[in-house]
Design an enzyme around this catalytic site. Structure first.
Site, PDB file in Angstrom:
ATOM      1  N   GLU A  99     -38.069  28.211  -3.626  1.00  0.00           N
ATOM      2  CA  GLU A  99     -38.759  27.659  -2.475  1.00  0.00           C
ATOM      3  C   GLU A  99     -40.069  28.431  -2.336  1.00  0.00           C
ATOM      4  O   GLU A  99     -40.095  29.647  -2.530  1.00  0.00           O
ATOM      5  CB  GLU A  99     -37.854  27.906  -1.252  1.00  0.00           C
ATOM      6  N   ARG A 119     -40.304  19.054  -5.772  1.00  0.00           N
ATOM      7  CA  ARG A 119     -38.957  18.500  -5.851  1.00  0.00           C
ATOM      8  C   ARG A 119     -38.940  17.131  -6.523  1.00  0.00           C
ATOM      9  O   ARG A 119     -37.948  16.738  -7.125  1.00  0.00           O
ATOM     10  CB  ARG A 119     -38.449  18.411  -4.422  1.00  0.00           C
ATOM     11  N   GLU A 162     -26.509  32.409   0.649  1.00  0.00           N
ATOM     12  CA  GLU A 162     -27.920  32.765   0.464  1.00  0.00           C
ATOM     13  C   GLU A 162     -28.712  32.356   1.681  1.00  0.00           C
ATOM     14  O   GLU A 162     -28.346  31.408   2.376  1.00  0.00           O
ATOM     15  CB  GLU A 162     -28.509  31.960  -0.704  1.00  0.00           C
ATOM     16  N   ARG A 221     -26.443  15.405  -5.571  1.00  0.00           N
ATOM     17  CA  ARG A 221     -26.206  15.926  -4.237  1.00  0.00           C
ATOM     18  C   ARG A 221     -24.690  16.115  -4.124  1.00  0.00           C
ATOM     19  O   ARG A 221     -23.990  15.315  -3.536  1.00  0.00           O
ATOM     20  CB  ARG A 221     -26.712  14.933  -3.190  1.00  0.00           C
ATOM     21  N   LYS A 264     -31.335  30.348   3.651  1.00  0.00           N
ATOM     22  CA  LYS A 264     -32.003  29.051   3.457  1.00  0.00           C
ATOM     23  C   LYS A 264     -33.453  29.244   3.901  1.00  0.00           C
ATOM     24  O   LYS A 264     -33.731  29.421   5.086  1.00  0.00           O
ATOM     25  CB  LYS A 264     -31.321  27.952   4.278  1.00  0.00           C
ATOM     26  N   LYS A 316     -25.465  22.990   2.810  1.00  0.00           N
ATOM     27  CA  LYS A 316     -26.332  23.613   3.821  1.00  0.00           C
ATOM     28  C   LYS A 316     -25.459  23.669   5.066  1.00  0.00           C
ATOM     29  O   LYS A 316     -24.819  22.682   5.429  1.00  0.00           O
ATOM     30  CB  LYS A 316     -27.609  22.824   4.043  1.00  0.00           C
ATOM     31  N   PHE A 366     -34.223  31.185  -6.199  1.00  0.00           N
ATOM     32  CA  PHE A 366     -32.775  31.296  -5.997  1.00  0.00           C
ATOM     33  C   PHE A 366     -31.960  30.812  -7.188  1.00  0.00           C
ATOM     34  O   PHE A 366     -30.742  30.882  -7.164  1.00  0.00           O
ATOM     35  CB  PHE A 366     -32.318  30.618  -4.698  1.00  0.00           C
ATOM     36  N   ARG A 408     -39.585  23.073  -1.858  1.00  0.00           N
ATOM     37  CA  ARG A 408     -38.876  23.325  -3.111  1.00  0.00           C
ATOM     38  C   ARG A 408     -39.860  23.334  -4.279  1.00  0.00           C
ATOM     39  O   ARG A 408     -40.725  22.457  -4.361  1.00  0.00           O
ATOM     40  CB  ARG A 408     -37.852  22.185  -3.305  1.00  0.00           C
TER      41      ARG A 408
HETATM   42  N1  LIG Z   1     -31.259  29.489  -1.119  1.00  0.00           N
HETATM   43  C1  LIG Z   1     -31.477  28.189  -1.242  1.00  0.00           C
HETATM   44  N2  LIG Z   1     -30.754  27.453  -2.120  1.00  0.00           N
HETATM   45  C2  LIG Z   1     -30.955  26.127  -2.256  1.00  0.00           C
HETATM   46  N3  LIG Z   1     -31.854  25.419  -1.541  1.00  0.00           N
HETATM   47  C3  LIG Z   1     -32.604  26.096  -0.640  1.00  0.00           C
HETATM   48  C4  LIG Z   1     -32.441  27.500  -0.451  1.00  0.00           C
HETATM   49  N4  LIG Z   1     -33.315  27.880   0.509  1.00  0.00           N
HETATM   50  C5  LIG Z   1     -33.977  26.806   0.891  1.00  0.00           C
HETATM   51  N5  LIG Z   1     -33.559  25.696   0.218  1.00  0.00           N
HETATM   52  C6  LIG Z   1     -34.072  24.337   0.436  1.00  0.00           C
HETATM   53  O1  LIG Z   1     -33.105  23.593   1.141  1.00  0.00           O
HETATM   54  C7  LIG Z   1     -33.067  22.261   0.638  1.00  0.00           C
HETATM   55  C8  LIG Z   1     -31.730  21.661   0.944  1.00  0.00           C
HETATM   56  O2  LIG Z   1     -31.659  21.546   2.316  1.00  0.00           O
HETATM   57  P1  LIG Z   1     -31.966  20.198   3.064  1.00  0.00           P
HETATM   58  O3  LIG Z   1     -30.952  19.231   2.574  1.00  0.00           O
HETATM   59  O4  LIG Z   1     -32.046  20.472   4.524  1.00  0.00           O
HETATM   60  O5  LIG Z   1     -33.370  19.809   2.505  1.00  0.00           O
HETATM   61  P2  LIG Z   1     -34.200  18.579   2.895  1.00  0.00           P
HETATM   62  O6  LIG Z   1     -35.252  18.506   1.877  1.00  0.00           O
HETATM   63  O7  LIG Z   1     -34.597  18.655   4.331  1.00  0.00           O
HETATM   64  O8  LIG Z   1     -33.224  17.381   2.834  1.00  0.00           O
HETATM   65  P3  LIG Z   1     -32.384  16.762   1.693  1.00  0.00           P
HETATM   66  O9  LIG Z   1     -32.332  17.701   0.518  1.00  0.00           O
HETATM   67  O10 LIG Z   1     -31.046  16.621   2.369  1.00  0.00           O
HETATM   68  O11 LIG Z   1     -33.053  15.472   1.419  1.00  0.00           O
HETATM   69  C9  LIG Z   1     -33.328  22.467  -0.824  1.00  0.00           C
HETATM   70  O12 LIG Z   1     -33.819  21.293  -1.418  1.00  0.00           O
HETATM   71  C10 LIG Z   1     -34.359  23.578  -0.837  1.00  0.00           C
HETATM   72  O13 LIG Z   1     -35.647  23.004  -0.720  1.00  0.00           O
END
Ligand SMILES: Nc1ncnc2c1ncn2[C@@H]1O[C@H](COP(=O)(O)OP(=O)(O)OP(=O)(O)O)[C@@H](O)[C@H]1O
Length: 554
Positions: A305, A276, A253, A418, A255, A424, A345, A260
Site C-alpha cells: 500500500e 490495483r 497486520e 476475493r 490495515k 478485513k 505486506f 494498493r
Molecule cells: N496489510 C494489508 N494487507 C492487505 N491489504 C491491505 C493491507 N493494508 C491495507 N490494505 C488494503 O486493504 C484493501 C482491502 O480492504 P478493502 O476491501 O476495504 O479495500 P477496498 O479497496 O475499499 O474495497 P474492496 O477491496 O472490498 O473492493 C486491499 O486491497 C489493500 O489496498
C-alpha cells in the site's frame, strides 16, 4: 484469419444462449484462428491489448460516431449516428445499419473499389497504430484510421463487431471464464493449468498460443515476470472470531489506509509501480521508485500500500494519497506537499523464485529479508489469542491506521480472488450507548489511570452489566476518561471500582452473545470504545430491551 470470419463466429456466439455451447463455439473459433490465435483470444473478449498492457485505444463514443458517419457517406453526420444509437442502444447494430463498406462509402471517398476486407491481423495492426497516435492531430488520425477500417468492412457483422471492439463493448457473452474453458477445450489441456497460467500472466493470447503449441508442460512454464503485473489478491469482511475459528492461529497486520500498489523491481532494468487495476503509476510515485532502487538488489515483485505520511511519519488520510496517485503533471511540486511511502505486506517474487504457492508466512519472511533494515515491511503478528489481536488493533488505530487485516498464515497468494483467506476486520454492526457502572485501574505505565470500564444497559429498575471495554482508547483519552469517571467512584476494592451510573460511552462491538458472565445475561464480543456521549444522560442510554432486539436480529 479474415476479420469477416471472426465476425461470423462472434455472431454465432452472440446468438447462442447456452453457456456450455458458447464455450464450444469459442473453442472452435480458437481452433481455426491459426496464426491469429493470440489476437483472437483477446478480441473475443472485446480487448485489443493484454489486460496488463499500458496501451489503450482512447477512442471515445463521439470519435467512433464520427468515423461511422464518414464511412456511411456524405449525407450522414455524427448527429445522425447518435440519433440512431439512441433508438437502437447498440453501436454495433448502428454501424451495421449503414452501408459503410459498400459502393457508396468507397466511391464517395475514393477508396479502391472491391478492396478485400481486412484480416484480423490488419485490424489489430491498425488499432495498435491508432493507440500510438498522440499529440496535435491525433484525434483526426484516429477518425481516419477507423474510417479506413470501416470502409473495408463489407458485411454487416464486420462493421458490427469492429464498432463494438473499438468501444470495448463486445457484448457477446464471453467473459474470462469462458475463454479459459475454451482454451482448455480447444487444445485439450487441463482447465486448472490454463487458469494458473492466466493468473501469473494475465495474457490470454500468450496462454492460448502456449496451450496450442506446447500443451500442459508449456503452460506450467509460464512464470511471473518482473514488469508484468498480476491481479491483486482481495479481502472479504470477517470478524476476529471467524478468523480464530477458521485457522486457530491468525496472521494479523495493520490495515494501511492508502492505495494498493504492486512494485516490480529489476535491478538491471526498470522499477515499475502498478495500481490495483494493473495500471502503471510509476511516474506519479518517484519516492517509491527511489526507495526500491536504494534498498532492493534482487528482482522482486512486492504487494503493498502506498500511504501519505506527515513529517513525523504518521499516516495521513487516504484522500491525501489520492492527490498523488495517478498524477501525470506537477509530480515534483505535489511531492513537496504530500509525501508518500511504501508499506509492503506481501512478496510474490524474490530473486528468481515465484512465491505465489508459498504460505503467507514464508512470503512475509522473504519480504522481510529483501527489505531488511527498512521500516516499509508490515509487522505480522501470529496469534491465537483474541485479546492480543485486539491489543494489536488498538495500537494500529491509535497510530492512525484504518484497522487490521486478518489472514490465514498458511494461505497461498491467489491473484484476483476475493477469498476467505484475507479478512478485513468487519466493521461494527451497530453501536450501543452504555452506562459506565464500574472500572479497573490500569497496569504498568497506566497504573495511575483507569484502564477498563464496566458497561451496563438500562432496565426498568436499574442497570445490568453487559461487558467491559478497554480497547480503542489512546493514552490521552484514558487520562480524560479517568478525570471524567473517577469523581463518580462509590466503592473501591483493590483494582476494582464501583461507579455511580453517570457517564455514557458509545461502544462498537462485533456481536452480542448470551453469557452468564454478566448480570444482563449477555456479553458484547470485542467491544470497542468509540466516544463519550456527554449529550446523553444514563436514563437515555440504550436499554436491555434494545440489546435483546439486536440479538434477535443478528
Ligand atoms: N496489510 C494489508 N494487507 C492487505 N491489504 C491491505 C493491507 N493494508 C491495507 N490494505 C488494503 O486493504 C484493501 C482491502 O480492504 P478493502 O476491501 O476495504 O479495500 P477496498 O479497496 O475499499 O474495497 P474492496 O477491496 O472490498 O473492493 C486491499 O486491497 C489493500 O489496498
Amino acid at each position: 484469419m479474415e476479420f469477416a470470419e471472426f465476425a461470423e463466429h462472434a455472431a454465432g456466439i452472440e446468438a447462442e444462449p447456452a453457456d456450455l455451447e458458447v464455450v464450444s463455439l469459442v473453442a472452435d473459433l480458437f481452433a481455426e484462428a491459426d496464426a491469429d490465435l493470440g489476437v483472437v483470444a483477446r478480441f473475443v473478449q472485446g480487448r485489443v491489448f493484454p489486460a496488463y498492457s499500458e496501451r489503450t485505444l482512447d477512442v471515445g463514443p463521439s470519435l467512433c460516431h464520427e468515423a461511422i458517419a464518414r464511412a456511411a457517406g456524405p449525407n450522414v453526420e455524427a448527429a445522425d449516428v447518435e440519433a440512431r444509437l439512441a433508438e437502437e442502444g447498440d453501436i454495433g447494430r448502428v454501424a451495421a445499419s449503414y452501408d459503410t463498406g459498400g459502393q457508396r462509402g468507397l466511391g464517395a471517398f475514393g477508396a479502391t473499389d472491391g478492396a478485400p476486407g481486412p484480416t484480423v491481423r490488419e485490424v489489430y495492426d491498425e488499432l495498435a497504430g491508432l493507440a500510438a497516435a498522440e499529440g496535435a492531430g491525433s484525434q483526426d488520425e484516429k477518425v481516419a484510421t477507423l474510417f479506413g477500417l470501416l470502409s473495408r468492412c463489407d458485411g454487416d457483422a464486420e462493421a458490427r463487431y469492429l464498432a463494438r471492439l473499438v468501444l470495448s463493448e463486445m457484448r457477446i457473452g464471453v467473459g474470462e471464464g469462458t475463454v479459459r474453458d475454451a482454451i482448455a477445450e480447444a487444445f485439450d489441456v487441463d482447465v486448472a493449468a490454463v487458469a494458473r497460467a492466466l493468473q501469473v500472466s494475465n495474457d490470454y493470447g500468450l496462454v492460448a498460443e502456449t496451450a496450442r503449441e506446447e500443451g500442459a508442460a508449456g503452460l506450467a512454464g509460464i512464470h511471473l515476470e518482473v514488469g508484468r503485473p498480476v491481479q491483486a489478491m482481495l479481502a472479504q469482511a470477517g470478524s476476529v472470531a471467524d478468523a480464530i475459528e477458521a485457522w486457530e492461529t491468525v496472521a494479523v497486520e495493520t490495515k494501511f489506509d492508502g492505495a494498493r500498489v504492486q512494485l516490480h523491481h529489476d535491478p538491471d532494468g526498470r522499477t515499475e509501480v502498478f495500481s490495483r487495476n494493473m495500471e502503471e503509476v510509476t511516474a506519479a510515485l518517484p519516492e517509491v521508485v527511489e526507495f526500491a532502487e536504494r534498498h532492493l538488489d534482487a528482482p522482486a515483485i512486492l504487494d503493498g500500500e502506498v500511504v501519505a505520511v506527515a513529517e513525523d511519519g504518521s499516516p495521513l488520510p487516504f484522500q491525501e494519497v489520492l492527490r498523488r496517485f495517478r498524477r501525470k503533471h506537477d509530480v515534483e511540486r505535489m511531492r513537496e506537499e504530500v509525501a508518500v511511502e511504501l508499506r509492503a505486506f506481501d512478496c510474490l517474487h524474490a530473486d528468481g523464485a515465484d512465491l505465489l504457492d508459498a504460505p503467507l508466512t514464508e512470503r512475509h519472511d522473504a519480504l522481510a529479508a529483501l527489505l531488511a533494515g527498512t521500516d516499509a515491511v508490515s509487522e505480522l503478528l501470529l496469534s491465537d489469542d483474541a485479546d492480543d489481536i485486539e491489543a494489536f488493533e488498538a495500537d494500529a488505530l491509535e497510530a492512525g491506521h484504518e484497522g487490521v487485516m486478518l489472514k490465514d498464515p498458511e494461505s497461498t497468494y491467489t491473484p484476483g480472488k476475493r477469498g476467505k483467506q484475507w479478512l478485513k476486520r468487519k466493521p461494527d454492526v451497530e453501536t450501543l450507548d452504555l452506562v459506565v457502572t464500574g472500572a479497573e485501574w490500569g497496569e504498568g505505565r497506566r497504573a495511575s489511570l483507569l484502564g477498563t470500564f464496566l458497561l451496563s444497559a438500562r432496565t426498568e429498575d436499574g442497570y445490568e452489566t453487559i461487558g467491559k471495554v478497554a480497547t480503542g482508547i489512546s493514552d490521552d483519552e484514558l487520562a480524560d476518561l479517568t478525570d471524567l469517571v473517577e469523581p463518580h467512584v462509590v466503592r473501591e476494592d483493590g483494582q476494582t471500582l464501583e461507579v455511580d451510573p453517570q457517564v455514557v460511552f458509545e461502544v462498537g462491538y462485533e456481536e452480542i452473545q448470551r453469557s452468564p458472565t454478566y448480570s444482563s445475561g449477555y456479553a458484547l464480543r470485542f467491544p470497542r470504545f468509540l466516544a463519550v456521549r456527554d449529550d446523553k444522560t444514563p436514563e437515555s442510554a440504550d436499554s436491555l430491551e434494545r440489546v435483546e432486539r439486536l440479538v434477535e436480529s443478528q
